[in-house]
Each structure stands twice: as structure tokens, then as C-alpha cells.
Design an enzyme around this catalytic site. Structure first.
Site, PDB file in Angstrom:
ATOM      1  N   TYR A 161      64.190  58.503  72.165  1.00  0.00           N
ATOM      2  CA  TYR A 161      63.965  57.052  72.200  1.00  0.00           C
ATOM      3  C   TYR A 161      64.243  56.497  73.606  1.00  0.00           C
ATOM      4  O   TYR A 161      63.559  55.600  74.082  1.00  0.00           O
ATOM      5  CB  TYR A 161      64.843  56.352  71.153  1.00  0.00           C
ATOM      6  CG  TYR A 161      64.790  54.845  71.234  1.00  0.00           C
ATOM      7  CD1 TYR A 161      63.576  54.160  71.108  1.00  0.00           C
ATOM      8  CD2 TYR A 161      65.950  54.091  71.450  1.00  0.00           C
ATOM      9  CE1 TYR A 161      63.520  52.774  71.187  1.00  0.00           C
ATOM     10  CE2 TYR A 161      65.902  52.702  71.523  1.00  0.00           C
ATOM     11  CZ  TYR A 161      64.680  52.051  71.388  1.00  0.00           C
ATOM     12  OH  TYR A 161      64.633  50.680  71.475  1.00  0.00           O
ATOM     13  N   ARG A 168      58.118  53.189  78.936  1.00  0.00           N
ATOM     14  CA  ARG A 168      57.628  51.841  78.638  1.00  0.00           C
ATOM     15  C   ARG A 168      57.960  50.886  79.777  1.00  0.00           C
ATOM     16  O   ARG A 168      57.098  50.167  80.280  1.00  0.00           O
ATOM     17  CB  ARG A 168      58.236  51.346  77.321  1.00  0.00           C
ATOM     18  CG  ARG A 168      57.916  49.882  77.032  1.00  0.00           C
ATOM     19  CD  ARG A 168      58.260  49.466  75.608  1.00  0.00           C
ATOM     20  NE  ARG A 168      59.664  49.660  75.240  1.00  0.00           N
ATOM     21  CZ  ARG A 168      60.162  49.350  74.041  1.00  0.00           C
ATOM     22  NH1 ARG A 168      59.380  48.853  73.098  1.00  0.00           N
ATOM     23  NH2 ARG A 168      61.442  49.561  73.773  1.00  0.00           N
ATOM     24  N   TYR A 221      70.421  44.853  76.977  1.00  0.00           N
ATOM     25  CA  TYR A 221      71.405  45.813  76.450  1.00  0.00           C
ATOM     26  C   TYR A 221      72.076  46.530  77.622  1.00  0.00           C
ATOM     27  O   TYR A 221      71.429  46.874  78.613  1.00  0.00           O
ATOM     28  CB  TYR A 221      70.717  46.887  75.600  1.00  0.00           C
ATOM     29  CG  TYR A 221      70.348  46.501  74.174  1.00  0.00           C
ATOM     30  CD1 TYR A 221      70.838  45.356  73.563  1.00  0.00           C
ATOM     31  CD2 TYR A 221      69.514  47.339  73.433  1.00  0.00           C
ATOM     32  CE1 TYR A 221      70.487  45.052  72.251  1.00  0.00           C
ATOM     33  CE2 TYR A 221      69.164  47.035  72.120  1.00  0.00           C
ATOM     34  CZ  TYR A 221      69.652  45.886  71.538  1.00  0.00           C
ATOM     35  OH  TYR A 221      69.307  45.587  70.247  1.00  0.00           O
ATOM     36  N   ARG A 234      62.755  39.424  70.250  1.00  0.00           N
ATOM     37  CA  ARG A 234      63.084  39.482  68.817  1.00  0.00           C
ATOM     38  C   ARG A 234      61.942  38.998  67.943  1.00  0.00           C
ATOM     39  O   ARG A 234      61.834  39.361  66.787  1.00  0.00           O
ATOM     40  CB  ARG A 234      64.351  38.671  68.542  1.00  0.00           C
ATOM     41  CG  ARG A 234      65.585  39.177  69.279  1.00  0.00           C
ATOM     42  CD  ARG A 234      65.925  40.614  68.928  1.00  0.00           C
ATOM     43  NE  ARG A 234      67.098  41.112  69.664  1.00  0.00           N
ATOM     44  CZ  ARG A 234      67.529  42.359  69.592  1.00  0.00           C
ATOM     45  NH1 ARG A 234      66.903  43.249  68.838  1.00  0.00           N
ATOM     46  NH2 ARG A 234      68.579  42.745  70.277  1.00  0.00           N
ATOM     47  N   GLU A 341      65.864  49.253  58.863  1.00  0.00           N
ATOM     48  CA  GLU A 341      65.386  48.227  59.793  1.00  0.00           C
ATOM     49  C   GLU A 341      64.264  47.467  59.076  1.00  0.00           C
ATOM     50  O   GLU A 341      63.512  48.057  58.304  1.00  0.00           O
ATOM     51  CB  GLU A 341      64.856  48.920  61.055  1.00  0.00           C
ATOM     52  CG  GLU A 341      64.363  47.990  62.130  1.00  0.00           C
ATOM     53  CD  GLU A 341      64.004  48.744  63.425  1.00  0.00           C
ATOM     54  OE1 GLU A 341      64.846  49.511  63.942  1.00  0.00           O
ATOM     55  OE2 GLU A 341      62.875  48.573  63.901  1.00  0.00           O
TER      56      GLU A 341
HETATM   57  C1  3EB Z   1      67.315  46.949  68.030  1.00  0.00           C
HETATM   58  O1  3EB Z   1      67.440  45.765  67.692  1.00  0.00           O
HETATM   59  C2  3EB Z   1      66.821  47.903  66.972  1.00  0.00           C
HETATM   60  O2  3EB Z   1      62.398  49.604  71.252  1.00  0.00           O
HETATM   61  O3  3EB Z   1      60.656  48.421  70.729  1.00  0.00           O
HETATM   62  C3  3EB Z   1      63.940  47.116  67.213  1.00  0.00           C
HETATM   63  C4  3EB Z   1      62.694  46.602  67.608  1.00  0.00           C
HETATM   64  C5  3EB Z   1      64.463  48.197  67.880  1.00  0.00           C
HETATM   65  C6  3EB Z   1      62.004  47.167  68.687  1.00  0.00           C
HETATM   66  C7  3EB Z   1      61.818  48.810  70.512  1.00  0.00           C
HETATM   67  C8  3EB Z   1      63.767  48.757  68.955  1.00  0.00           C
HETATM   68  C9  3EB Z   1      62.540  48.244  69.355  1.00  0.00           C
HETATM   69  O4  3EB Z   1      67.612  47.366  69.155  1.00  0.00           O
HETATM   70  C10 3EB Z   1      65.759  48.801  67.461  1.00  0.00           C
END
Ligand code: 3EB
Length: 350
Positions: A161, A168, A221, A234, A341
Site C-alpha cells: 500500500y 500515486r 498523515y 474524505r 471500511e
Molecule cells: C484511511 O482513512 C483509510 O489511499 O486512497 C481510505 C480511503 C483509505 C482512501 C487511499 C485509503 C485511501 O486512511 C484508508
């Protein structure tokens, strides 16, 4: 099938229904994603000409499906569609909205061999996507669905990942796209097998990227989640003619940047629904009216362990009421400690 003009609709069909739509309905399919119980014959012809992403991801509940069948989430447009292929991208567009799919095998590590095969495939896929959007004049990416095998696996000293996140973000930067703030909604999940597969929706009017006040934006993050932050928002709030469409990203039991309730799938489901409510609240503030609510969303629920489905459904029944529209799929979630999820969409006339 009757649809109000300029509307864009999402519907859920079995693969058998999807294959038998007939020419009139087929001409309104902007694109679709099919979730198949493995194994998948990628050499087989797709049932209709529209962009169709095939993902090895078995449906567990939410839709009665014969063992060899699949769940197809279909985007329909009321307008006349144009379709084409550009490199590895297949697309259809209606003058307002474009839906495209791309599948790329993890073949090599690139000319400089500094990438991993998954990282390089991801970068090539996103460069192609941005290229198509530029060529066709759809500058705004609304939403991406990213599926790859073995998402929690490790190779080349890095979780897969995280390799995906590197590729990306490199493509976003190379194509002079924002990597913070104004970024598309997305999800990234582990399929049972198959190549990197990505579906995307884009448009000609800028979407509004929404963030969840309970969570640190994913693009911020800290580095302990990987050398590059995930590039997604989001949710995306999109205006399409007389409709507004809310596209909520994959949402999990994360508060701040921490996973909460490791090992407790019901508590993770509660936390996830609270996160979805927080995003809905932000969307309703933007819309200046309470257009959206949990009960009216169109859900996809990704479940790491199939035995957990009933426990997740119980919590959703309690919190939403028993008549919610959801399909449950067996998938690997991108953090090892996440057991589930949820992603969702909703379309409302303004
Ligand atoms: C998170 O909130 C959970 O890498 O495109 C959620 C939605 C998550 C999109 C992405 C990853 C992605 O981090 C994981």
C-alpha cells in the site's frame, strides 16, 4: 428506464442483469465496477461496451447473488455518451462527466529501477489518467477506486500500500496536480488477485473536497504511515446539472491519524459510522440544508474477515435502521489493524 435530464445515477445490478440491459439502457451506462467471486477470466469479453472495471472481490451479503455471478455498481447518465480508448484507459463521457477504467500489470520497475513494480504501475496508471483528462478537457478528478492484490503484503522493504502511495503521489506531482487540499475522493482496497485496477470519475466543474474534522487529512498523515501520504480527500461534493452528488471516500475507524478499536469489529463499525456522520454534517453545512443523512446513502462495505459480516450488519441496523442500501465485499483494508471500511455515495436534486 426513465431518468430526469442531466441527472447522473448510481444503481446496483447483478452481472446477469448488467449483461442483459439491452441497447437502450446500455447506451446510458457511463461506466461500471463489477465485484466478482474469484477467479476472473480477464481475456473474456466484457458484456457491454462501456468502461467496466472487473475486480476479484467476492460479495458476502447485501445482494442475493448466484455463486458465479457478480455485483455491478453502475453509473448511468441521461445524456448522449461518447466513448473511446486512450492507451490503457477506456472511457465514456457525457459532456459533463467522464468515467474511465485502467488495468495495469506489475511488469517492471521502470527505467531507473528505483521504483517497485507496483509503484511504477501506479505511477504509469495515474499519468495515463491525467493525460486522458487533459486531452478530453475534463480537468477535475472527482473520485477514484483503487484495487490491487495483496495490499498488506511486503516487498522491496516496503508495504505494498505504501508503494502504491509513492507511485500515486509521484504521478500527481509530475502532472502538476495538488497533493494537499484540493484532491479527489478515493478508496484503496486489496483484491483477492489480479492486476492493479483503477476506476475514476472526472468532470468539467470543480468539485468541493471535504475533510472530516475528527480525522487528520490523509494527505497530512505523519511519516510513520509511509514515506508518502495518501493523496485523497474524505469526500467530493459535485454539482452535476440540477443534481448534487456526494462521493464519500473509504472511511474507517481512524480518529486523528490513529486506528481505534484494533481487534473489535463492532467498535470499528460504530467509529466508522460516526466518521461518516461527521462528513455528512460537513456536506450539509456546504449544501446549506440537511440534504444528506446516513439512511439515504448508497453503501459499499469492505470486510476483512467474512465471519464479521453479521456483526457489522447488526451495528449498521442499530445505527441506521434495517433498510439501508449496502453491499458487503470481502477485501483487505489498507492498514493491517483495520477490520472494515465503508464508502458511500448519494445523489440529490438541489
Ligand atoms: C484511511 O482513512 C483509510 O489511499 O486512497 C481510505 C480511503 C483509505 C482512501 C487511499 C485509503 C485511501 O486512511 C484508508
Amino acid at each position: 428506464m426513465s431518468m430526469p435530464l442531466e441527472s447522473l445515477n448510481n444503481c446496483r445490478l447483478s452481472f446477469s442483469e448488467f449483461s442483459q440491459l439491452g441497447p437502450e439502457a446500455e447506451s446510458h451506462v457511463l461506466g461500471a465496477i463489477g465485484y466478482f467471486a474469484a477467479p476472473l477470466n480477464r481475456a473474456a469479453e466484457t458484456p457491454i461496451d462501456a468502461p467496466f472495471l472487473r475486480v476479484s472481490m467476492p460479495a458476502l451479503a447485501g445482494m442475493p447473488i448466484a455463486p458465479a455471478d457478480a455485483v455491478c455498481d453502475v453509473w448511468l447518465s441521461a445524456s448522449a455518451l461518447t466513448q473511446g480508448q486512450c492507451g490503457d484507459v477506456c472511457y465514456r463521457h457525457d459532456g459533463n462527466t467522464l468515467f474511465g477504467v485502467i488495468e495495469l500489470a506489475e511488469t517492471d520497475a521502470g527505467p531507473d529501477a528505483t521504483s517497485t513494480p507496483l509503484q511504477f504501475a501506479t505511477e504509469r496508471a495515474y499519468r495515463q489518467i491525467f493525460g486522458v483528462l487533459e486531452t478530453l478537457g475534463y480537468p477535475f478528478l472527482f473520485r477514484l477506486w483503487n484495487y490491487m492484490a495483496d495490499i498488506n503484503g511486503h516487498s522491496h522493504g516496503q508495504e505494498r500500500y505504501r508503494q502504491f502511495n509513492l507511485g500515486r503521489q509521484d504521478a500527481f506531482l509530475a502532472c502538476r496536480r495538488d497533493v494537499v487540499g484540493n484532491v479527489p475522493a478515493a478508496c484503496a482496497l486489496g483484491s483477492a488477485s489480479g492486476p492493479l485496477t483503477i476506476a475514476f470519475m472526472a468532470g468539467r466543474q470543480a468539485p468541493l473536497a471535504l475533510e472530516n474534522p475528527r480525522q487528520i487529512s490523509a494527505y497530512n498523515y505523519p511519516e510513520n504511515y509511509g514515506p508518502r501520504s495518501p493523496t485523497f480527500s474524505r469526500a467530493s461534493l459535485v454539482r452535476l446539472g440540477s443534481d448534487e452528488v456526494l462521493l464519500i471516500s473509504g472511511t474507517a475507524s481512524i480518529v486523528g491519524h490513529d486506528t481505534l478499536h484494533a481487534g473489535d469489529v463492532q467498535a470499528q463499525t460504530h467509529e466508522t459510522l460516526t466518521n461518516l456522520e461527521a462528513i455528512i454534517q460537513v456536506a450539509n453545512l456546504q449544501a446549506k440544508q440537511p440534504l444528506y443523512s446516513l439512511g439515504h446513502l448508497f453503501f459499499r462495505v469492505y470486510v476483512r474477515h467474512s465471519v464479521d459480516v453479521a456483526a457489522i450488519q447488526d451495528v449498521m441496523d442499530q445505527r441506521i435502521g434495517a433498510s439501508f442500501n449496502a453491499v458487503f465485499l470481502q477485501a483487505d483494508v489498507c492498514r493491517q489493524d483495520l477490520l472494515m471500511e465503508i464508502e458511500a455515495s448519494a445523489s440529490r436534486p438541489v
